[in-house]
Design a protein around this motif. Sequence first.
Motif, PDB file in Angstrom:
ATOM      1  N   MET A 149      18.735  46.100 -12.272  1.00 40.71           N
ATOM      2  CA  MET A 149      17.929  46.265 -11.688  1.00 40.71           C
ATOM      3  C   MET A 149      17.233  47.178 -12.393  1.00 40.71           C
ATOM      4  O   MET A 149      17.096  48.209 -12.838  1.00 40.71           O
ATOM      5  N   ALA A 150      15.652  45.996 -12.683  1.00 43.50           N
ATOM      6  CA  ALA A 150      14.771  46.544 -13.846  1.00 43.50           C
ATOM      7  C   ALA A 150      13.150  46.165 -13.168  1.00 43.50           C
ATOM      8  O   ALA A 150      12.272  46.065 -13.873  1.00 43.50           O
ATOM      9  N   SER A 151      13.297  46.776 -11.721  1.00 41.57           N
ATOM     10  CA  SER A 151      12.243  46.968 -11.021  1.00 41.57           C
ATOM     11  C   SER A 151      10.924  47.902 -11.440  1.00 41.57           C
ATOM     12  O   SER A 151      11.360  49.262 -12.397  1.00 41.57           O
ATOM     13  N   SER A 152      10.193  48.057 -11.695  1.00 43.85           N
ATOM     14  CA  SER A 152       9.290  48.730 -12.072  1.00 43.85           C
ATOM     15  C   SER A 152       8.830  49.763 -10.121  1.00 43.85           C
ATOM     16  O   SER A 152       9.376  49.493  -9.800  1.00 43.85           O
ATOM     17  N   PRO A 153       7.814  51.165 -10.667  1.00 39.10           N
ATOM     18  CA  PRO A 153       7.682  51.817  -9.782  1.00 39.10           C
ATOM     19  C   PRO A 153       7.572  51.406  -8.305  1.00 39.10           C
ATOM     20  O   PRO A 153       6.992  50.901  -8.877  1.00 39.10           O
ATOM     21  N   THR A 154       7.526  51.719  -7.268  1.00 37.27           N
ATOM     22  CA  THR A 154       6.628  50.761  -6.095  1.00 37.27           C
ATOM     23  C   THR A 154       5.829  50.819  -5.913  1.00 37.27           C
ATOM     24  O   THR A 154       4.888  51.709  -6.489  1.00 37.27           O
ATOM     25  N   GLY A 155       5.143  49.733  -5.680  1.00 37.15           N
ATOM     26  CA  GLY A 155       3.129  49.803  -5.994  1.00 37.15           C
ATOM     27  C   GLY A 155       3.095  49.182  -7.252  1.00 37.15           C
ATOM     28  O   GLY A 155       1.535  48.589  -7.454  1.00 37.15           O
ATOM     29  N   GLU A 156       3.973  49.125  -8.242  1.00 33.73           N
ATOM     30  CA  GLU A 156       3.282  48.726  -9.798  1.00 33.73           C
ATOM     31  C   GLU A 156       3.913  47.545  -9.711  1.00 33.73           C
ATOM     32  O   GLU A 156       4.781  46.904  -9.490  1.00 33.73           O
ATOM     33  N   TRP A 157       3.138  46.902 -11.250  1.00 31.91           N
ATOM     34  CA  TRP A 157       3.165  45.185 -11.236  1.00 31.91           C
ATOM     35  C   TRP A 157       4.524  44.911 -11.437  1.00 31.91           C
ATOM     36  O   TRP A 157       5.338  45.484 -12.949  1.00 31.91           O
ATOM     37  N   ASN A 158       5.207  43.465 -11.838  1.00 28.33           N
ATOM     38  CA  ASN A 158       6.805  43.325 -11.588  1.00 28.33           C
ATOM     39  C   ASN A 158       6.473  42.020 -12.323  1.00 28.33           C
ATOM     40  O   ASN A 158       5.938  41.311 -11.696  1.00 28.33           O
ATOM     41  N   ALA A 159       6.869  41.445 -13.572  1.00 25.90           N
ATOM     42  CA  ALA A 159       6.871  39.870 -13.980  1.00 25.90           C
ATOM     43  C   ALA A 159       8.268  39.305 -14.420  1.00 25.90           C
ATOM     44  O   ALA A 159       9.459  39.792 -14.182  1.00 25.90           O
ATOM     45  N   TYR A 160       8.291  38.335 -14.038  1.00 22.49           N
ATOM     46  CA  TYR A 160       8.944  37.824 -13.295  1.00 22.49           C
ATOM     47  C   TYR A 160       8.827  36.649 -14.538  1.00 22.49           C
ATOM     48  O   TYR A 160       8.163  35.666 -14.640  1.00 22.49           O
ATOM     49  N   ASP A 161      10.407  36.028 -15.745  1.00 22.60           N
ATOM     50  CA  ASP A 161       9.953  35.390 -16.148  1.00 22.60           C
ATOM     51  C   ASP A 161      11.584  34.222 -15.876  1.00 22.60           C
ATOM     52  O   ASP A 161      12.325  34.691 -15.780  1.00 22.60           O
ATOM     53  N   ILE A 162      10.732  33.008 -15.708  1.00 24.82           N
ATOM     54  CA  ILE A 162      12.190  31.987 -15.167  1.00 24.82           C
ATOM     55  C   ILE A 162      12.060  30.600 -15.984  1.00 24.82           C
ATOM     56  O   ILE A 162      11.282  30.425 -16.062  1.00 24.82           O
ATOM     57  N   ILE A 163      13.414  30.760 -16.168  1.00 27.52           N
ATOM     58  CA  ILE A 163      13.808  28.613 -17.022  1.00 27.52           C
ATOM     59  C   ILE A 163      14.409  28.369 -15.801  1.00 27.52           C
ATOM     60  O   ILE A 163      15.508  29.283 -15.446  1.00 27.52           O
ATOM     61  N   PHE A 164      13.648  27.425 -15.291  1.00 26.09           N
ATOM     62  CA  PHE A 164      15.329  27.081 -14.442  1.00 26.09           C
ATOM     63  C   PHE A 164      15.305  25.540 -14.545  1.00 26.09           C
ATOM     64  O   PHE A 164      14.524  24.712 -15.077  1.00 26.09           O
ATOM     65  N   HIS A 165      16.438  24.892 -14.943  1.00 23.27           N
ATOM     66  CA  HIS A 165      16.624  23.582 -14.936  1.00 23.27           C
ATOM     67  C   HIS A 165      17.236  22.794 -13.480  1.00 23.27           C
ATOM     68  O   HIS A 165      17.747  23.380 -13.391  1.00 23.27           O
ATOM     69  N   ALA A 166      16.577  21.586 -13.280  1.00 21.81           N
ATOM     70  CA  ALA A 166      16.730  21.472 -11.924  1.00 21.81           C
ATOM     71  C   ALA A 166      18.142  20.519 -12.444  1.00 21.81           C
ATOM     72  O   ALA A 166      18.740  20.057 -13.268  1.00 21.81           O
ATOM     73  N   PRO A 167      18.741  20.371 -10.448  1.00 26.83           N
ATOM     74  CA  PRO A 167      20.165  19.640 -10.920  1.00 26.83           C
ATOM     75  C   PRO A 167      19.667  17.856 -10.575  1.00 26.83           C
ATOM     76  O   PRO A 167      19.606  18.240 -10.918  1.00 26.83           O
ATOM     77  N   GLU A 168      21.312  18.098 -11.173  1.00 25.60           N
ATOM     78  CA  GLU A 168      20.911  16.282 -11.628  1.00 25.60           C
ATOM     79  C   GLU A 168      21.714  15.387 -10.371  1.00 25.60           C
ATOM     80  O   GLU A 168      23.276  16.161 -10.282  1.00 25.60           O
ATOM     81  N   PHE A 169      21.276  14.194  -9.508  1.00 28.41           N
ATOM     82  CA  PHE A 169      21.956  13.459  -9.138  1.00 28.41           C
ATOM     83  C   PHE A 169      22.428  11.928  -9.799  1.00 28.41           C
ATOM     84  O   PHE A 169      22.025  11.316 -10.197  1.00 28.41           O
ATOM     85  N   SER A 170      23.790  11.481  -8.788  1.00 30.25           N
ATOM     86  CA  SER A 170      23.760  10.333  -9.581  1.00 30.25           C
ATOM     87  C   SER A 170      22.879   9.238  -7.853  1.00 30.25           C
ATOM     88  O   SER A 170      22.345   9.478  -7.035  1.00 30.25           O
ATOM     89  N   ARG A 171      23.439   7.803  -8.307  1.00 31.98           N
ATOM     90  CA  ARG A 171      22.345   6.922  -7.411  1.00 31.98           C
ATOM     91  C   ARG A 171      23.020   6.970  -5.515  1.00 31.98           C
ATOM     92  O   ARG A 171      21.996   6.896  -5.054  1.00 31.98           O
TER      93      ARG A 171
END
Length: 238
Positions: A149-171
Amino acid sequence: MIGFAFGQKKGPTNPEATEIYKPVPPRVIPGQNGAPPSDAIILFDGSNFDQWITTADSTAVKWHLNKDGSMTVGNKTGNIQTKQNFGSMQLHLEWKSPQKVLNKGQQRANSGVFIQKRYEVQVLDNNDNPTYVNGQVGALYKQGIPLAMASSPTGEWNAYDIIFHAPEFSRGGNIVKPATITILHNGVLIQDHFEIEGTIEYIGWPKYEAHGKAPLMLQDHRDNSRVSFRNIWVRELK
């Protein structure tokens, strides 16, 4: 005796044999002082809602545009989503809870970042505010418990850096490769290539339904959450 196993090819005898020159990676200029990199798609820079629509009816966004370059959820005005669809991506966004605390549990500064409108990264003020751990800040809601749990203090800015790889489906629409997500919260790794189990479900089990690229969506939790967002950009990944 040291030697090669039976049938193993002899290794390279000069350094040139293992040097690769093509394809040359594209040049990306890093942003300075929190600015996006040169190849980023800017989704929100504080000046307008041009890249967004209201999810329910595709009308203009009714959230609040603030003088400090942020936006704040418009209570009970509905979720908002990008006009553009995305697949695999690197996503950066910043968010903060209101300074004044009014509620507790899941009703304290609750919002969510829905990737492809299906996979939610939880936004919540968890400072002195415990809740179920698969629904706390930084969770892949009801699935992935954050490593910290890496939150900033209440009322201060947080940053999310997200790497997302989409799912793959068959035909035929069957899942071939599940989606994965890695999240850094204020620079701290909280989801480490987590394999997403399927769509986010408030009640019931996650499931996969075949889909292609889809919008990024931000949640109006409809409880006067007053969460603010700023500096949102995406880099598309192949």
